[in-house]
Design a protein around this motif. Structure first.
Motif, PDB file in Angstrom:
ATOM      1  N   LEU A   5       0.961  -1.014   0.064  1.00  0.00           N
ATOM      2  CA  LEU A   5       0.076   0.147  -0.072  1.00  0.00           C
ATOM      3  C   LEU A   5       0.841   1.502  -0.065  1.00  0.00           C
ATOM      4  N   ALA A   6       1.837   1.273   0.867  1.00  0.00           N
ATOM      5  CA  ALA A   6       2.900   2.570   0.922  1.00  0.00           C
ATOM      6  C   ALA A   6       3.377   2.615  -0.273  1.00  0.00           C
ATOM      7  N   GLY A   7       3.762   1.599  -1.108  1.00  0.00           N
ATOM      8  CA  GLY A   7       4.791   1.804  -2.276  1.00  0.00           C
ATOM      9  C   GLY A   7       3.789   2.487  -3.463  1.00  0.00           C
ATOM     10  N   SER A   8       2.542   1.800  -3.218  1.00  0.00           N
ATOM     11  CA  SER A   8       1.445   2.358  -4.447  1.00  0.00           C
ATOM     12  C   SER A   8       1.135   3.722  -4.098  1.00  0.00           C
ATOM     13  N   VAL A   9       0.924   4.154  -2.774  1.00  0.00           N
ATOM     14  CA  VAL A   9       0.519   5.403  -2.418  1.00  0.00           C
ATOM     15  C   VAL A   9       1.588   6.579  -2.857  1.00  0.00           C
ATOM     16  N   ALA A  10       2.957   5.953  -2.328  1.00  0.00           N
ATOM     17  CA  ALA A  10       3.960   7.060  -2.545  1.00  0.00           C
ATOM     18  C   ALA A  10       4.203   7.239  -4.395  1.00  0.00           C
ATOM     19  N   ARG A  11       3.863   6.493  -4.999  1.00  0.00           N
ATOM     20  CA  ARG A  11       3.632   6.620  -6.662  1.00  0.00           C
ATOM     21  C   ARG A  11       2.639   7.750  -6.985  1.00  0.00           C
ATOM     22  N   ILE A  12       1.395   7.278  -6.381  1.00  0.00           N
ATOM     23  CA  ILE A  12       0.185   8.061  -6.797  1.00  0.00           C
ATOM     24  C   ILE A  12       0.077   9.417  -6.119  1.00  0.00           C
ATOM     25  N   LEU A  13       0.418   9.650  -4.871  1.00  0.00           N
ATOM     26  CA  LEU A  13       0.186  10.578  -3.946  1.00  0.00           C
ATOM     27  C   LEU A  13       1.482  10.921  -3.066  1.00  0.00           C
ATOM     28  N   PRO A  14       2.660  11.343  -3.875  1.00  0.00           N
ATOM     29  CA  PRO A  14       3.907  11.302  -3.190  1.00  0.00           C
ATOM     30  C   PRO A  14       4.054  12.355  -2.089  1.00  0.00           C
ATOM     31  N   LYS A  15       3.104  13.200  -1.999  1.00  0.00           N
ATOM     32  CA  LYS A  15       2.895  14.276  -0.804  1.00  0.00           C
ATOM     33  C   LYS A  15       2.554  13.885   0.442  1.00  0.00           C
ATOM     34  N   LEU A  16       1.452  12.507   0.165  1.00  0.00           N
ATOM     35  CA  LEU A  16       0.730  12.278   1.568  1.00  0.00           C
ATOM     36  C   LEU A  16       1.771  11.424   2.432  1.00  0.00           C
ATOM     37  N   PRO A  17       1.585  12.056   3.667  1.00  0.00           N
ATOM     38  CA  PRO A  17       2.594  11.508   4.705  1.00  0.00           C
ATOM     39  C   PRO A  17       1.882  10.161   5.124  1.00  0.00           C
ATOM     40  N   ILE A  18       2.904   9.044   5.195  1.00  0.00           N
ATOM     41  CA  ILE A  18       2.435   7.703   5.602  1.00  0.00           C
ATOM     42  C   ILE A  18       3.138   7.252   7.018  1.00  0.00           C
ATOM     43  N   LEU A  19       2.427   6.767   7.712  1.00  0.00           N
ATOM     44  CA  LEU A  19       2.682   6.327   9.139  1.00  0.00           C
ATOM     45  C   LEU A  19       2.212   4.679   8.786  1.00  0.00           C
ATOM     46  N   LEU A  20       3.256   3.896   9.421  1.00  0.00           N
ATOM     47  CA  LEU A  20       2.866   2.473   9.482  1.00  0.00           C
ATOM     48  C   LEU A  20       2.992   2.028  11.008  1.00  0.00           C
ATOM     49  N   MET A  21       2.291   0.896  11.156  1.00  0.00           N
ATOM     50  CA  MET A  21       2.175   0.354  12.318  1.00  0.00           C
ATOM     51  C   MET A  21       2.283  -1.241  12.488  1.00  0.00           C
ATOM     52  N   THR A  22       3.050  -1.617  13.406  1.00  0.00           N
ATOM     53  CA  THR A  22       3.341  -3.249  13.131  1.00  0.00           C
ATOM     54  C   THR A  22       3.444  -3.742  14.552  1.00  0.00           C
ATOM     55  N   GLY A  23       3.368  -5.091  14.946  1.00  0.00           N
ATOM     56  CA  GLY A  23       3.720  -5.518  16.252  1.00  0.00           C
ATOM     57  C   GLY A  23       4.947  -6.559  15.856  1.00  0.00           C
ATOM     58  N   TYR A  24       5.426  -6.657  14.712  1.00  0.00           N
ATOM     59  CA  TYR A  24       6.410  -7.825  14.499  1.00  0.00           C
ATOM     60  C   TYR A  24       7.684  -6.744  14.213  1.00  0.00           C
TER      61      TYR A  24
END
Ligand SMILES: [Mg+2]
Length: 126
Positions: A65-84
């Protein structure tokens, strides 16, 4: 007030995070996998301020998702979360595309602080 897209497959975590961010006055569009979130981001005419996504999800995970969004909406800040921990390592390849990876479990206060800090930093950049 910010408009936030949340992608989280965990039925307990999703409403918890949504309510926490709504308590700060944000509008949250919540989805249960990356594909639904991506479809929304591609179709909406709203300006979205932040994408907050879990990494491990069915159908489309947070990395894809982050990879696709970075291409389509390069200015949108992305925060990820994970328990691993290994996924936190894996997300390092995305370092240029994302703001941070938030380890789970997190407190309500922490997720609110992290989101608000990201929104403020981004507003300063503009
Ligand atoms: Mg998950």
């Amino acid at each position: 007030m910010a408009i936030i897209v949340l992608a989280e497959d965990d039925e307990a975590v999703r409403p918890f995070v949504k309510r926490a961010l709504e308590a700060d006055g944000h509008l949250v569009h919540a989805f249960e996998n990356g594909e639904e979130a991506l479809d929304f981001l591609c179709q909406t005419e709203k300006h979205i301020d932040l994408l907050l996504s879990d990494i491990k999800m069915p159908i489309m995970d947070g990395i894809e998702l982050a990879g696709s969004v970075a291409r389509i909406l390069p200015k949108l800040p992305i925060l990820l979360m994970t328990g691993y921990a290994d996924q936190r390592e894996g997300a390092k390849a995305l370092q240029a595309l994302i703001i941070d990876v938030i380890p789970k479990p997190f407190t309500l206060a922490l997720i609110r602080a992290k989101v608000n800090e990201t929104l403020i930093d981004n507003a300063k950049r503009l």
